[in-house]
Design a protein around this motif. Structure first.
Motif, PDB file in Angstrom:
ATOM      1  N   ASP A   1     -42.438  36.495  15.492  1.00 50.76           N
ATOM      2  CA  ASP A   1     -43.292  35.649  14.649  1.00 50.76           C
ATOM      3  C   ASP A   1     -43.351  34.238  15.237  1.00 50.76           C
ATOM      4  O   ASP A   1     -42.420  33.815  15.927  1.00 50.76           O
ATOM      5  N   ASP A   2     -44.438  33.533  14.949  1.00 44.70           N
ATOM      6  CA  ASP A   2     -44.576  32.130  15.386  1.00 44.70           C
ATOM      7  C   ASP A   2     -44.329  31.994  16.886  1.00 44.70           C
ATOM      8  O   ASP A   2     -43.737  31.006  17.330  1.00 44.70           O
TER       9      ASP A   2
ATOM     10  N   LYS B   1     -46.732  37.496  17.878  1.00 42.95           N
ATOM     11  CA  LYS B   1     -47.631  36.858  16.914  1.00 42.95           C
ATOM     12  C   LYS B   1     -47.859  35.426  17.350  1.00 42.95           C
ATOM     13  O   LYS B   1     -46.947  34.597  17.268  1.00 42.95           O
TER      14      LYS B   1
ATOM     15  N   GLU C   1     -52.006  34.673  14.131  1.00 43.82           N
ATOM     16  CA  GLU C   1     -51.841  34.358  12.711  1.00 43.82           C
ATOM     17  C   GLU C   1     -52.598  33.080  12.369  1.00 43.82           C
ATOM     18  O   GLU C   1     -52.859  32.244  13.231  1.00 43.82           O
TER      19      GLU C   1
HETATM   20 MG    MG Z   1     -45.898  33.647  11.493  1.00 42.36          MG
END
Ligand code: MG
Ligand code: C2E
Ligand code: MG
Ligand code: MG
Length: 279
Positions: free
Chosen positions: A180-181, A201, A237
């Motif tokens: 994530d990120d 992501k 995202e």
């Molecule tokens: Mg994220």
């Protein structure tokens, strides 16, 4: 005079700090009872494959509504939960609820191909993570192939052996792992070839500027190329504009998630969108 002023300044800071400490204590006390008082819920944000526009997955996002404090952002209370040792309990609630929802949707004829659940670095470091997840999967009767865990890069910078062990065990169970990120942390890229990661992501901070900022577009493009070279899927995202989506599509990004397509919503509302679905 100068002395008085100094003292006033000191008192000002003292008061402000006390206020902040009191607020924080309120938050802690309230959070400790949030599960028992049924104040937590999950909302769900759809993810779409750019090639055909179909729903390819759903991310669960935690919401806490306190009767007096109102809705509190996970960005605010997750760090508190981590500090007061509540993140495991919270994480267990989230995983159980997410898996139960997947089963409920199945029963309603809404087949979500993949459910992504955010997990904290503290959870990934725990020795009992795998047993706990096995227990939840068994109790909720969910196929582990349909689960993805989202972790941030910080996971790869701590307590390496345990983390590697847990992540490999998750892969052996069939659970996928997303970073994530991606790009917002400070970790080296070496972990990408050592750990069982299946998806990157792209962080919203880069997505924001893909069509207006040369640095953001260079970084987003590089992540997409890197993902492809390593055989990883890439999702962006926080996509908010058509211009951003078009850029990502042209560069070969696999999937997107963001307000342009849909905001996070209640489970029933997501089902009622009747999105086209592919695995
Ligand atoms: Mg994220
Ligand atoms: P994240 O996992 O990176 O989630 C993306 C955040 O961006 C979510 O905020 C989502 O609502 C928001 N978002 C999605 N699309 C857009 C968009 O187009 N524009 C904008 N401005 N925002 C968008 P949210 O729900 O407030 O969650 C914030 C963070 O809290 C998450 O970031 C995640 O790190 C953490 N979090 C949320 N739920 C959980 C959970 O169940 N467990 C753990 N450990 N962390 C969670
Ligand atoms: Mg996430
Ligand atoms: Mg983010």
């Amino acid at each position: 005079r100068a002395k008085d002023q100094g003292r006033n300044t000191y008192h000002f800071f003292e008061t402000e700090m006390t206020e902040r400490a009191v607020q924080r204590l309120h938050l802690e006390t309230a959070l400790r009872g949030a599960i028992a008082r049924n104040e937590l819920e999950l909302v769900y944000q759809p993810q779409f494959r750019l090639a055909n526009g179909d729903l390819c997955g759903v991310e669960s996002l935690l919401r806490w509504t306190h009767p007096e404090l109102g809705t509190i952002s996970p960005a605010k209370f997750i760090p508190v939960a981590e500090e007061i040792g509540m993140i495991s309990e919270l994480g267990r609630w989230v995983l159980t609820e997410a898996c139960n929802q997947l089963t409920r949707w199945d029963a309603e004829g809404f087949r979500v191909p993949s459910l992504s659940v955010n997990v904290s670095v503290h959870q990934v470091e725990r020795i009992d993570l795998i047993d706990e997840i096995k227990g939840i999967i068994a109790a909720t009767d969910v196929d582990p192939d349909r689960l993805e865990l989202e972790v941030t890069e910080s996971v790869f910078m701590r307590n390496v052996e345990r983390v590697v062990e847990n992540l490999n065990a998750l892969r052996d169970l069939g659970i996928r792992l997303a970073v994530d990120d991606f790009g917002s942390g400070f970790s080296s890229l070496g972990y990408l070839k050592q750990l069982p990661i299946s998806r990157l992501k792209i962080d919203k901070t880069f997505v924001d500027g893909v069509d207006t900022d040369a640095n953001d577009s260079a970084i987003a493009r590089a992540v997409i190329v890197l993902g492809r070279a390593l055989g990883l899927e890439v999702i962006a995202e926080g996509v908010e504009t058509q211009a951003q989506a078009s850029f990502l599509e042209n560069e070969g990004c696999d999937a997107v998630q963001g307000y342009l397509f849909a905001r996070p919503m209640a489970a029933g509302a997501l089902r009622d969108q009747h999105y086209a679905v592919t695995d």
